[in-house]
Write a protein that holds these residues in place. Structure first.
Motif, PDB file in Angstrom:
ATOM      1  N   ALA A   1       3.200  -9.927  -4.620  1.00  0.00           N
ATOM      2  CA  ALA A   1       1.815 -10.388  -4.585  1.00  0.00           C
ATOM      3  C   ALA A   1       1.042  -9.822  -3.397  1.00  0.00           C
ATOM      4  O   ALA A   1      -0.102  -9.367  -3.546  1.00  0.00           O
ATOM      5  CB  ALA A   1       1.778 -11.912  -4.559  1.00  0.00           C
ATOM      6  N   ALA A   2       1.647  -9.839  -2.209  1.00  0.00           N
ATOM      7  CA  ALA A   2       0.942  -9.358  -1.020  1.00  0.00           C
ATOM      8  C   ALA A   2       0.586  -7.894  -1.153  1.00  0.00           C
ATOM      9  O   ALA A   2      -0.518  -7.470  -0.773  1.00  0.00           O
ATOM     10  CB  ALA A   2       1.793  -9.600   0.224  1.00  0.00           C
ATOM     11  N   ASP A   3       1.506  -7.089  -1.699  1.00  0.00           N
ATOM     12  CA  ASP A   3       1.240  -5.658  -1.870  1.00  0.00           C
ATOM     13  C   ASP A   3       0.129  -5.427  -2.886  1.00  0.00           C
ATOM     14  O   ASP A   3      -0.777  -4.618  -2.672  1.00  0.00           O
ATOM     15  CB  ASP A   3       2.508  -4.930  -2.322  1.00  0.00           C
ATOM     16  CG  ASP A   3       3.612  -4.966  -1.276  1.00  0.00           C
ATOM     17  OD1 ASP A   3       3.286  -5.094  -0.077  1.00  0.00           O
ATOM     18  OD2 ASP A   3       4.794  -4.866  -1.655  1.00  0.00           O
ATOM     19  N   ALA A   4       0.194  -6.137  -4.006  1.00  0.00           N
ATOM     20  CA  ALA A   4      -0.810  -5.955  -5.056  1.00  0.00           C
ATOM     21  C   ALA A   4      -2.198  -6.362  -4.585  1.00  0.00           C
ATOM     22  O   ALA A   4      -3.188  -5.653  -4.814  1.00  0.00           O
ATOM     23  CB  ALA A   4      -0.412  -6.767  -6.294  1.00  0.00           C
ATOM     24  N   LEU A   5      -2.293  -7.500  -3.908  1.00  0.00           N
ATOM     25  CA  LEU A   5      -3.600  -7.981  -3.448  1.00  0.00           C
ATOM     26  C   LEU A   5      -4.170  -7.082  -2.356  1.00  0.00           C
ATOM     27  O   LEU A   5      -5.374  -6.794  -2.349  1.00  0.00           O
ATOM     28  CB  LEU A   5      -3.484  -9.424  -2.956  1.00  0.00           C
ATOM     29  CG  LEU A   5      -3.197 -10.456  -4.049  1.00  0.00           C
ATOM     30  CD1 LEU A   5      -2.819 -11.797  -3.438  1.00  0.00           C
ATOM     31  CD2 LEU A   5      -4.406 -10.617  -4.974  1.00  0.00           C
ATOM     32  N   ALA A   6      -3.323  -6.637  -1.433  1.00  0.00           N
ATOM     33  CA  ALA A   6      -3.796  -5.731  -0.383  1.00  0.00           C
ATOM     34  C   ALA A   6      -4.297  -4.424  -0.992  1.00  0.00           C
ATOM     35  O   ALA A   6      -5.322  -3.876  -0.570  1.00  0.00           O
ATOM     36  CB  ALA A   6      -2.687  -5.467   0.629  1.00  0.00           C
TER      37      ALA A   6
END
Length: 282
Positions: free
Chosen positions: A88-93
Motif C-alpha cells: 500500500a505505501a509503495d502504491a500510494l506514494a
C-alpha cells in the motif's frame, strides 16, 4: 495541479471518513476521485487469511462499498477504483506523483501505538509528493468547515507549497484562513515580556508575517485571512489555534533524514483534534 483526489483504503472503519472527505474535495475542486486498495496490505484479521482469492474478494468488497459511499455523498463525481498487488505505501506514494491530494484514514486518539506505529500511514506521509490529509475515524465532517489554520514558519519561499495549498483550499471551501507563526523568545528579557503568551510580540515579527502573506492575499482576494504571531513553541501554538478549526495545514521537509517526519509533524498528527494536511516543501 489537475490530478485526482486519491484515497487510500484499508477496509477498516477509519476508511469511511476518508472516503467522504475525498469525495467532498473531488466535488468542490471539480476533480475525479481515485480509490485505491492493496490486497497484500490488508488489516491483520484479513492478512492472516491464507487464500489469495479470499483476500482479493475482500478488497473488491472494500472498493465497492467505498465507491457506493462516494457516489451517495456526491452522485456526479467521476470515480476510479484500483485494486493492486503492490504494498500500500509503495502504491500510494507512486500515485501521489500525479494526484492533487491524498486522503488517509487514521485510528482514534486512544489508540496511541496503532497511530504512531502505523507503518503504512507514516511511510506514505514521508514519501508522498502531494499534500496528504489524515482524517480520524471519529471525524463526522466532510470538509474543513468555516476555518482553516496554517502554520507559517518560513519567511522565504521555502513554504510556498504550504501557502498555495492552504489558500487554494480556503478559496474553494469559502473558509477563513488563520495563519499562525510561532516565535520562541530568545532572551531572558524576551521570556519575561512574553507572559502572557499573546503579549509583547515585536512589531517586526507581525510585519514579517504580513509581508510573507501579502502575495497570497493578492492572488486570493476573496479569502479572509487572520494573522497571528504567538510567543512559544510551534506545536502548542498550532494545536491551540486549531482547536475550533476544521483543518490544520503544516509543511514537512522533503529531504529530511533519517526520519522523514520531524517531531513537530508527528506531534501535530497525534494530538490534533481536527484533520491535518501535511504538505511537502523544500
Amino acid at each position: 495541479m489537475g490530478g485526482s483526489i486519491l484515497v487510500g483504503l484499508d477496509g477498516t472503519g477509519n476508511s469511511e471518513p476518508a472516503v467522504r472527505w475525498g469525495a467532498e474535495e473531488a466535488a468542490v475542486r471539480n476533480l475525479p476521485l481515485h480509490l485505491l486498495h492493496s490486497w497484500v496490505s490488508q488489516p491483520w484479521s484479513v492478512s492472516l487469511v491464507p487464500e489469495d482469492a479470499d483476500r482479493r474478494r475482500y478488497g473488491s468488497d472494500v472498493l465497492r462499498r467505498a465507491e457506493a459511499m462516494a457516489r451517495e455523498v456526491h452522485p456526479g463525481i467521476p470515480v476510479k477504483v484500483e485494486h493492486v498487488a503492490e504494498e500500500a505505501a509503495d502504491a500510494l506514494a507512486d500515485r501521489s506523483r500525479e494526484s492533487t491530494l491524498l486522503v488517509l484514514g487514521s485510528r482514534g486518539h486512544d489508540d496511541i501505538a496503532g497511530f504512531l506505529m502505523g507503518s503504512v500511514s507514516l511511510r506514505v506521509l514521508g514519501r508522498a509528493e502531494c499534500p496528504v490529509v489524515t482524517v480520524r475515524e471519529e471525524e463526522s465532517s466532510v470538509g474543513p468547515g468555516p476555518e482553516i489554520v496554517v502554520g507559517v514558519q518560513e519567511t522565504g519561499t521555502e513554504g510556498d507549497a504550504v501557502l498555495d495549498y492552504a489558500f487554494t483550499t480556503a478559496a474553494v471551501h469559502r473558509a477563513v484562513l488563520h495563519a499562525v507563526r510561532a516565535r520562541t523568545p530568545v532572551t531572558a528579557l524576551d521570556v519575561e515580556a512574553a507572559r502572557p503568551p499573546d503579549a509583547a510580540v515585536p512589531t517586526a515579527e507581525r510585519e514579517a508575517l504580513s509581508t510573507r502573506l501579502a502575495p497570497w492575499r493578492g492572488r486570493f482576494p476573496n479569502v479572509r485571512v487572520i494573522e497571528e504571531v504567538v510567543n512559544g513553541r510551534a506545536v502548542p501554538a498550532l494545536l491551540s489555534a486549531s482547536s475550533r478549526a476544521g483543518l490544520l495545514v503544516i509543511g514537512r521537509r522533503t529531504h529530511r533524514t533519517p526520519m522523514p517526519l520531524g517531531p513537530v509533524v508527528l506531534a501535530v498528527l497525534h494530538h490534533s483534534r481536527c484533520p491535518v494536511a501535511v504538505v511537502p516543501r523544500g
